[in-house]
Design a protein around this motif. Structure first.
Motif, short mmCIF file in Angstrom:
data_model
loop_
_atom_site.label_atom_id
_atom_site.label_comp_id
_atom_site.label_asym_id
_atom_site.label_seq_id
_atom_site.Cartn_x
_atom_site.Cartn_y
_atom_site.Cartn_z
N UNK A 144 0.85 -1.20 0.00
CA UNK A 144 0.00 0.00 0.00
C UNK A 144 0.88 1.24 0.00
N UNK A 145 0.43 2.27 -0.73
CA UNK A 145 1.18 3.52 -0.71
C UNK A 145 0.38 4.64 -0.06
N UNK A 146 -0.83 4.32 0.41
CA UNK A 146 -1.55 5.32 1.21
C UNK A 146 -2.24 4.61 2.37
N UNK A 147 -2.12 5.21 3.55
CA UNK A 147 -2.71 4.62 4.76
C UNK A 147 -3.38 5.74 5.55
N UNK A 148 -4.18 5.34 6.55
CA UNK A 148 -4.80 6.33 7.42
C UNK A 148 -3.84 6.68 8.56
N UNK A 149 -4.03 7.87 9.08
CA UNK A 149 -3.22 8.27 10.22
C UNK A 149 -3.42 7.31 11.38
N UNK A 150 -2.42 7.12 12.17
CA UNK A 150 -2.48 6.16 13.27
C UNK A 150 -1.37 5.14 13.11
N UNK A 151 -1.56 4.00 13.73
CA UNK A 151 -0.50 2.99 13.69
C UNK A 151 -0.63 2.12 12.45
N UNK A 152 0.46 1.95 11.75
CA UNK A 152 0.52 1.02 10.64
C UNK A 152 1.52 -0.07 10.98
N UNK A 153 1.28 -1.26 10.43
CA UNK A 153 2.24 -2.35 10.63
C UNK A 153 2.71 -2.82 9.26
N UNK A 154 4.03 -2.83 9.07
CA UNK A 154 4.61 -3.34 7.83
C UNK A 154 5.21 -4.72 8.12
N UNK A 155 4.96 -5.65 7.22
CA UNK A 155 5.56 -6.99 7.35
C UNK A 155 6.56 -7.16 6.21
N UNK A 214 10.22 -9.65 9.14
CA UNK A 214 10.15 -8.85 10.35
C UNK A 214 8.94 -7.94 10.26
N UNK A 215 8.35 -7.61 11.43
CA UNK A 215 7.26 -6.64 11.47
C UNK A 215 7.75 -5.30 11.99
N UNK A 216 7.20 -4.23 11.44
CA UNK A 216 7.54 -2.89 11.91
C UNK A 216 6.25 -2.14 12.24
N UNK A 217 6.15 -1.67 13.46
CA UNK A 217 5.00 -0.88 13.90
C UNK A 217 5.39 0.59 13.89
N UNK A 218 4.57 1.41 13.30
CA UNK A 218 4.91 2.83 13.27
C UNK A 218 3.65 3.67 13.37
N UNK A 219 3.70 4.71 14.21
CA UNK A 219 2.58 5.62 14.33
C UNK A 219 2.86 6.84 13.48
N UNK A 220 2.00 7.08 12.49
CA UNK A 220 2.26 8.15 11.54
C UNK A 220 1.14 9.18 11.54
N UNK A 221 1.45 10.45 11.84
CA UNK A 221 0.46 11.52 11.63
C UNK A 221 0.28 11.76 10.13
N UNK A 222 -0.81 12.46 9.76
CA UNK A 222 -1.06 12.73 8.35
C UNK A 222 0.12 13.47 7.75
N UNK A 223 0.43 13.13 6.49
CA UNK A 223 1.56 13.79 5.83
C UNK A 223 2.11 12.94 4.71
N UNK A 224 3.22 13.39 4.16
CA UNK A 224 3.85 12.69 3.05
C UNK A 224 5.15 12.06 3.55
N UNK A 225 5.31 10.79 3.23
CA UNK A 225 6.47 10.04 3.73
C UNK A 225 7.11 9.26 2.59
N UNK A 226 8.21 8.61 2.90
CA UNK A 226 8.82 7.68 1.95
C UNK A 226 9.13 6.37 2.67
N UNK A 227 8.97 5.28 1.93
CA UNK A 227 9.45 3.99 2.44
C UNK A 227 10.76 3.67 1.72
N UNK A 228 11.59 2.86 2.35
CA UNK A 228 12.85 2.49 1.70
C UNK A 228 13.32 1.13 2.18
N UNK A 229 13.71 0.29 1.22
CA UNK A 229 14.47 -0.92 1.55
C UNK A 229 15.93 -0.61 1.26
N UNK A 230 16.83 -1.15 2.08
CA UNK A 230 18.26 -0.92 1.83
C UNK A 230 19.00 -2.25 1.74
N UNK A 231 18.91 -2.91 0.57
CA UNK A 231 19.68 -4.15 0.42
C UNK A 231 21.17 -3.85 0.56
#
Lengths: 409, 379
Positions: B51-62, B95-112
């Motif tokens: 997903x590239x758009x989520x609601x404000x609050x806690x998101x979990x990335x797997x 691995x799981x990552x929990x993150x609380x995000x306020x509304x706004x524009x962000x970037x995700x990144x993998x770093x092989x």
């Protein structure tokens, strides 16, 4: 905040007096006897005909930014700091100890309580600067890089530079404080390329000063240009209208040469040989065959053996204006000892500084004359060489170092 | 390590008496995000985020690492401020990552390979977001940096365990390869480690700072055994002690409450580390892997500044611009000395290379030294 000097601020604080010490701006480039400060603005830059102070810290910078605006801003910032420090004040507006505790001080503090000590700060621009920032067309013909001279053993890392600042003062700590703070202000825009400390002036630039001695033990600069000779200064020292680009009119060209002296071998040579090589007596400094230091050099007299009294290879003969089409320079060099060299010898010598109207008719012919034949070459090594164009003095508070060079169109 | 490890400790007692609790913003691992975890498929050349758009609050990335290189996953706010990250995801692992995000524009990144800017993708968070008050912005800064410290200490412990295992197994090539990697996590947060007086010299002390009656141990002793002696047959007890010390410091670092001023001074202290230890090649004098440490110090400094970014943006936007430009300049200058997934050795650099790096560090360190005053200033 009132512009208190470092010393008067302390004195006032000590006496518990809430007052203001007004500094009198003096038009002369001689130190004011009360404030011990040399005027920062004027027709010519201070630090050239200013009576030579006892100590030197000279620095050459590389410009590391590509951003012309950042460089111009630095020149403005430097000018403001130099104006403060030459009047015995801190480098920054806040000062060494008046800021908030969380911030690094804007002055490094080692000059707290010290007087202005006749500090002068003199700026020059090297040929390499004109290859960038669109300055190519502004480079004076007189600012062509110096040629290689016979016997040069130059260390490239100690040569040249985009910008030079000469700090002279009667207190070594005041001179070092000035260069250290200017280098700090310049971080990210310039980087120190090389620097040199000098501890004893080897020239007098005023008739009021006695001629000092270099580390060979001889008086140096007896026939120097002096502040009290305005006609000679116009002819030989200051760039005149029409000489080249207008931004240099009223300025002067600066040549520096770091000359290592092999003092240990010199000290083993007999007095007569030393005097023959220099062409002057070691005691009072009179030219060979003459009685007084300021007597004219006798080029022609011959001794009982039929040989010239003044050797053909004597330093005074080869360096003399009469031998070099009347070439004259204002010299204000300093002795240096950079510790020792790991071979049991002092790393000592002369940091030669000479100002002139045009190096092509002054330093270059004189050095050509010396480099080929001077007997002294056996005892010296030129290890560093640089040339800079030093613009005229600043006209007032809105002027800044390099303004006429950078702000054209 | 530096010679005056108490710098930060002193600042703790300084004028900015804001004591901050880590404000549970997503690393607790218990939040449940609406709609279940967002799958991230990471390989050596791709980073597919479901997903590239989520609601404000806690998101979990797997995050699942399907590549051959160890990878990392980040969520960045403007200016590469790390909102959350998970380090050290080995090939084949999830691995799981929990993150609380306020509304706004962000970037995700993998770093092989754990290097560079990573493979970036956009992330939009929608919802209502009230601007933070000044004090809340400072609180958020320390909370953000605490998350960073935690991510680094976790990886530090894991990678040091691998390094120690290789040393004890007598696997010199593997231990040599792991040495600069495990140190990366250490060097990123070294100013935090330096708060704990005795541990820093035990873990990272150089031979000449070993006091009389003390054994020369820690990373640099093992470095010497590996590179100079080429013999780790007697290094087991040293390695065990290093592991115990690392465990202790990780525990302490995670429990430490940092002040905003400590972040500012830590960012500067890391550059001082570079200027006095890495440029000169003193730090890793046997392995010459100083540029790994150099890069890690810069990354750590950047992370501390990034955590403070909203505060700095509000109070001194010009300074932020200068810092961005100078960090970019350091990255570009250091980037000339990349070698594969790592770096050239210090003794492969010329004097001119080192001067250029030194100039870049000086150009960054002067404006960074102004950050503490901006942070200390009352709004």
């Amino acid at each position: 905040m009132v512009a208190l000097s470092r010393r008067s601020a302390l004195a006032l604080a000590g006496a518990g007096v809430a007052g203001s010490a007004a500094l009198v701006a003096c038009k002369s480039s001689k130190p004011d006897p009360v404030t011990d400060a040399v005027a920062f603005t004027g027709e010519h830059q201070a630090g050239i005909v200013t009576p030579a102070q006892d100590r030197l810290h000279f620095v050459a910078f590389d410009v590391i930014t590509k951003d012309r605006d950042r460089l111009v801003q630095l020149l403005k910032d430097w000018t403001a700091a130099a104006a403060r420090m030459t009047q015995g004040r801190d480098a920054g507006e806040i000062g060494a100890v008046a800021g908030i505790p969380e911030a690094p001080p804007d002055d490094t503090g080692e000059a707290i309580g010290l007087p202005a000590a006749a500090l002068t700060l003199t700026i020059g621009f090297g040929p390499s600067l004109f290859r960038r920032f669109g300055l190519g067309a502004r480079q004076p013909a007189a600012l062509a890089p110096l040629p290689k001279f016979t016997g040069d053993t130059l260390d490239a890392s100690l040569c040249d530079g985009d910008i030079a600042i000469q700090a002279c003062a009667n207190d070594p700590q005041v001179a070092v404080h000035a260069i250290r703070n200017l280098a700090r202000i310049g971080m990210g825009v310039v980087s120190v390329r090389w620097s040199q400390l000098g501890f004893g002036r080897t020239s007098s630039t005023s008739t009021g000063q006695a001629t000092p001695r270099n580390l060979f033990g001889f008086k140096d600069g007896t026939r120097n240009l002096k502040a009290e000779e305005p006609d000679l200064l116009r002819e030989h020292l200051w760039v005149q209208p029409g000489d080249g680009p207008d931004w240099m009119t009223g300025g002067s060209y600066l040549v520096t040469r770091k000359i290592r002296m092999l003092v240990e071998t010199w000290d083993r040579s007999p007095l007569a040989e030393q005097e023959m090589i220099i062409g002057r007596t070691k005691g009072i400094g009179a030219p060979v065959g003459m009685a007084d230091e300021f007597d004219d050099v006798d080029f022609t007299s011959v001794g009982a053996d039929g040989e010239p009294l003044l050797a053909p290879v004597a330093h005074v003969r080869l360096a003399h204006p009469d031998t070099n089409n009347g070439a004259r320079m204002l010299r204000r060099g300093y002795n240096f000892v950079d510790g020792s060299d790991g071979l049991g010898r002092l790393n000592a010598g002369l940091f030669f500084i000479a100002y002139q109207r045009d190096p092509r008719t002054a330093f270059i012919p004189v050095q050509r004359s010396l480099s080929g034949r001077d007997e002294l070459n056996e005892y010296i090594r030129h290890v560093s060489s640089a040339l800079f164009a030093c613009p005229p003095g600043l006209s007032g508070p809105s002027d800044f170092w390099g303004k006429a060079l950078f702000e054209y169109e | 390590m530096r010679n005056s490890p108490r710098l930060l400790a002193l600042v703790t007692a300084g004028s900015l008496g804001v004591s901050l609790a880590a404000c549970g913003s997503g690393d607790a691992g218990t939040d449940e995000a609406a709609g279940g975890p967002i799958a991230v498929k990471a390989t050596d050349s791709s980073c597919e985020v479901a997903k590239t758009s989520v609601d404000a609050g806690t998101s979990v990335f797997a995050i699942t690492n399907g590549g051959n290189k160890v990878t990392e996953f980040y969520v960045y706010a403007a200016g590469d401020r790390v909102m959350a990250e998970v380090e050290n995801i080995a090939p084949g692992l999830s691995r799981n990552l929990h993150v609380e995000l306020p509304a706004g524009t962000y970037e995700t990144a993998c770093k092989p390979g754990m290097i560079g800017k990573g493979i970036r993708g956009p992330l939009t968070v929608s919802g209502s977001a009230a601007p933070l008050t000044d004090d809340a912005a400072l609180l958020a800064a320390t909370a953000s940096y605490s998350r960073y410290v935690k991510s680094q200490t976790t990886a530090l412990e894991e990678r040091t365990a691998e390094f120690v295992a290789a040393v004890k197994a007598g696997d010199i090539p593997k231990a040599k390869a792991l040495f600069p990697i495990s140190r990366t996590y250490w060097e990123r947060i070294e100013p935090v480690a330096e708060i704990f007086g005795d541990l820093d010299p035990r873990i990272d002390g150089r031979e000449e700072v070993t006091e009389e009656g003390m054994t020369f141990g820690g990373f640099h002793r093992i470095e010497k055994d590996l590179w100079v002696a080429g013999d780790v047959s007697k290094s087991g007890p040293i390695a065990d002690q290093l592991m115990a010390d690392i465990k202790e410091i990780v525990q302490k670092a995670n429990a430490e409450k940092l002040s905003p001023l400590q972040l500012a001074n830590g960012a500067k202290a890391l550059l001082d580390e570079v200027a006095s230890g890495k440029i000169t090649g003193e730090e890793d004098r046997y392995s010459h892997t100083d540029l790994w440490d150099f890069n890690a110090n810069i990354e750590g400094s950047k992370a501390a500044i990034a955590a403070l970014r909203p505060v700095l943006e509000e109070r001194d936007p010009e300074l932020v611009k200068t810092l961005d430009a100078q960090f970019a300049n350091v990255d570009a200058t250091l980037g000339k000395h990349r070698a594969g997934d790592g770096w050239k050795l210090h003794n492969q650099l010329t004097q001119a290379d080192l001067k250029e790096l030194s100039d870049a560090i000086n150009a960054l360190a002067e404006p960074i030294s102004q950050v503490a005053a901006v942070v200390a200033k009352k709004a």
